[in-house]
Enzyme design. Structure first.
Site, short mmCIF file in Angstrom:
data_model
loop_
_atom_site.label_atom_id
_atom_site.label_comp_id
_atom_site.label_asym_id
_atom_site.label_seq_id
_atom_site.Cartn_x
_atom_site.Cartn_y
_atom_site.Cartn_z
N GLU A 215 41.69 19.11 84.31
CA GLU A 215 41.76 17.93 85.18
C GLU A 215 41.30 16.68 84.46
OE1 GLU A 215 43.17 17.80 87.93
OE2 GLU A 215 43.19 19.80 88.80
N ASP A 360 52.41 26.57 86.28
CA ASP A 360 53.43 25.53 86.34
C ASP A 360 53.50 24.63 85.12
OD1 ASP A 360 50.92 24.63 87.05
OD2 ASP A 360 51.57 23.41 88.74
N GLU A 464 50.89 24.03 101.59
CA GLU A 464 50.44 24.48 100.28
C GLU A 464 51.09 25.81 99.88
OE1 GLU A 464 47.85 23.55 96.90
OE2 GLU A 464 49.05 22.53 98.41
N GLU A 483 54.90 16.66 93.76
CA GLU A 483 55.90 17.44 93.02
C GLU A 483 57.31 17.30 93.58
OE1 GLU A 483 52.09 18.71 91.63
OE2 GLU A 483 52.85 18.51 93.69
#
Length: 646
Positions: A215, A360, A464, A483
């Site tokens: 992050e 991902d 989610e 996304e």
């Protein structure tokens, strides 16, 4: 009891419609979801009994690859064949819901007026400004804005185990840092310059904060590098974003942060980094030895850019070693990777392989690293990974728009056997159509995007997790993720079809209707009842608003520069420069695979900061891909049937 009678009546009405379709058109639904589900997801063309193979029990998504499937599947990306029904017909029968045969064409295939486009562009800009201004007024210098209470939020010092907060918030004005390049892309030079000076004057990484390496890298390091490149770009495509007396301070800050993250790569037998570091003291004594594949393997873009700007191989070296170590652990049989690995033993703790959380951005950065740096091994890894994804994760019929079986879907499987492990997808997977656009598989991207948009149309948000077998959410919150917007934007750039402008307008209107609160935009706690949580994550400004704005701003310099720009996984813009493809330290990257066999691999030491001129740019990307394909009407049929049924 009235609602039960209403539901029964609607069900009988729909069954009657299906019967009429059988008789009049020779068309009918795939009764895929076992017999207890009255309505299927996909529609297909009827064939005679002699032409139809024996149907498996349940939808094709639930079926594992059969014997010889590996050899039978094509390694090249699929190219769907033309369908048999035009979009107007399917719009009338399904999506139009009785509104007339021209409704579908009018709603999704017609032109998007310039005035409406400008209105949506301004709405997207206004959305960003409302969130940004409220953050600066009520939250800065804290990391995030609580938009309902109009207060700031920082790390949860009282509960170090609150990783949902502490992994992200490092007490370094996260939202301001993350939003820098969005200000530039929107042409707000005065606010960009003001924000950069604030970051230089007030942000420090000398903090007793334990953050997630991934992050901190994608949100903070990536944004600092992007803003530095914007400031030092001699062509200044976004207007005058230069800073008076700028002395590479953002690059110095990026270097400082990266050095504080380096301890994560030390004392690990595989070369795969620890998931967290304390910015003052390094890896915590009680640190977890388990990390996700995406978290450990999605650092190469930012670390590689930093190395090539500094002329210091250290950062790219450790990030690339982590990627190679993970790659060496993939299944010999399927070529798939799991989602959680032990960094000391190299054993897979989580054996689920999919496209969502935990995996991902690992796939994303294999391709984007190649685009930026031109290292062929990155492209080779991506192509091999993409083949395995197509072979084992893609279920449903071969073609998107015709043939027997359910429409294509990418599922979660066991990395070793390729067998289905659950029946849900998560919202992070909606990034994959955008990645397929970059890879050139536009047709399959169109089909997959339709699935996620259909879910959005149903709820006005993406839950989610969504259970495609039960046709219902498994995890109900929506934290303003970008996304689907990102894939919508990239598909519009690839096809120029106004359908995607309509999709963007739907998303904008949903966000305005369901998530806007007193001081910003709030996470949806429940996508059905639209209850909210008091949090606005930084990626809402850095990605969601940015992609929506770019979708409608046709004249933006991003588009006028051809294929010159690429976005990181956090949506930070990076120019594709020739000098980023020059690595004078290639001899330091032999074909080693981390610390195999327990052998120690030499790591070069970081030397003093040395700035390489970063103002040179070029307009070339690898493979010289150009995306100017029209969106064939046959694919609109697939979108329509999904939106009409799910």
């Amino acid at each position: 009891m009235q609602w039960r009678a209403l539901v029964l009546g609607l069900l009988l009405l729909r069954l009657g419609l299906h019967g009429a379709l059988w008789l009049v058109f020779g068309l009918g639904p795939s009764m895929g979801f076992y017999q207890r589900f009255p309505l299927g997801f996909g529609f297909q063309r009827l064939t005679g009994p002699a032409d139809r193979p024996a149907a498996p029990l349940g939808p094709s998504w639930l079926q594992p690859p059969g014997p010889g499937a590996e050899a039978a599947r094509r390694p090249a990306p699929r190219r769907p064949r033309p369908g048999v029904c035009g979009p107007a017909h399917w719009g009338y029968v399904l999506g139009g819901r009785g509104r007339g045969p021209d409704e579908y064409e009018r709603r999704y295939s017609g032109a998007f007026p310039p005035q409406l486009r400008a209105q949506m562009r301004d709405l997207a800009r206004g959305m960003f400004v409302f969130g940004y201004d409220n953050y600066m007024a009520h939250a800065f210098p804290q990391d995030e804005l609580n938009p309902i209470d109009c207060r700031g939020r920082g790390p949860d010092r009282g509960d170090p185990s609150n990783l949902n907060i502490n992994d992200v918030l490092g007490n370094y004005s996260l939202t301001l840092v993350d939003a820098l390049d969005t200000l530039a892309i929107m042409g707000n030079s005065s606010e960009f310059q003001k924000a950069v000076k604030l970051v230089i004057d007030t942000v420090s990484f000398d903090k007793d904060s334990t953050v997630q390496v991934f992050e901190a890298t994608i949100r903070v390091l990536g944004s600092l590098l992007s803003a530095h490149r914007i400031i030092t770009d001699s062509k200044q495509p976004f207007g005058d974003m230069t800073i008076k007396d700028y002395d590479n301070e953002l690059l110095h800050m990026a270097h400082d942060l990266a050095v504080r993250l380096l301890p994560a790569f030390e004392n690990t037998r595989t070369g795969i980094p620890y998931p967290r570091v304390n910015l003052k003291t390094g890896v915590p004594p009680d640190s977890n030895n388990e990390t996700c594949t995406a978290g450990a393997g999605s650092l190469l873009v930012e670390f590689g850019i930093l190395s090539r700007l500094l002329g210091d191989s250290t950062f790219e070296w450790v990030a690339r070693r982590a990627v190679k170590a993970l790659w060496s652990l993939r299944s010999n049989g399927t070529g798939l990777l799991g989602n959680v690995v032990n960094i000391q033993t190299g054993h897979w703790v989580g054996k689920q392989s999919g496209l969502g959380a935990g995996l991902d951005s690992f796939y994303e950065y294999l391709l984007k690293s190649y685009i930026l740096f031109g290292e062929k091994e990155d492209l080779d890894m991506f192509n091999a990974a993409y083949r395995s994804i197509q072979n084992y994760l893609r279920r449903g019929r071969e073609a998107c728009n015709e043939g027997e079986g359910d429409p294509p879907l990418y599922v979660n499987v066991d990395m070793f056997s390729g067998r289905l492990v659950n029946t849900w997808i998560d919202s992070l997977q909606a990034f994959f159509p955008g990645l397929q656009v970059l890879a050139g598989d536009v047709e399959d991207a169109i089909c997959l995007h339709a699935f996620y948009y259909a879910i959005w149309k149903r709820y006005g948000a993406l839950p989610e997790r969504y259970n495609w077998q039960l046709q219902a959410p498994d995890v109900l919150f929506y934290p303003l993720r970008p996304e689907l917007v990102e894939s919508t934007y990239l598909l519009y750039q690839a096809t120029k079809n106004p359908f995607y402008l309509h999709v963007g307008m739907d998303i904008l209107q949903s966000l305005e209707k369901y998530t806007k609160v007193k001081c910003g935009y709030a996470t949806l706690h429940h996508v059905i009842d639209k209850s909210k949580e008091d949090r606005m994550e930084s990626f809402f400004l850095s990605e969601t608003c940015k992609y929506l704005y770019l979708l409608f701003d046709e004249e933006n310099p991003v588009h006028k520069s051809g294929t010159r720009f690429m976005f990181t996984t956090e949506g930070h813009i990076v120019s594709v420069d020739e000098h980023l493809r020059e690595s004078p330290w290639k001899e330091l990257f032999p074909n080693e695979r981390g610390n195999e066999g327990g052998k120690s691999v030499h790591r070069p030491k970081s030397h003093d900061l040395k700035v390489i001129n970063s103002s040179s740019n070029c307009n070339r990307v690898p493979d010289e891909r150009r995306f100017s394909l029209p969106l064939k009407s046959v694919y609109m049929r697939q979108i329509d049937q999904m939106v009409g049924l799910i």
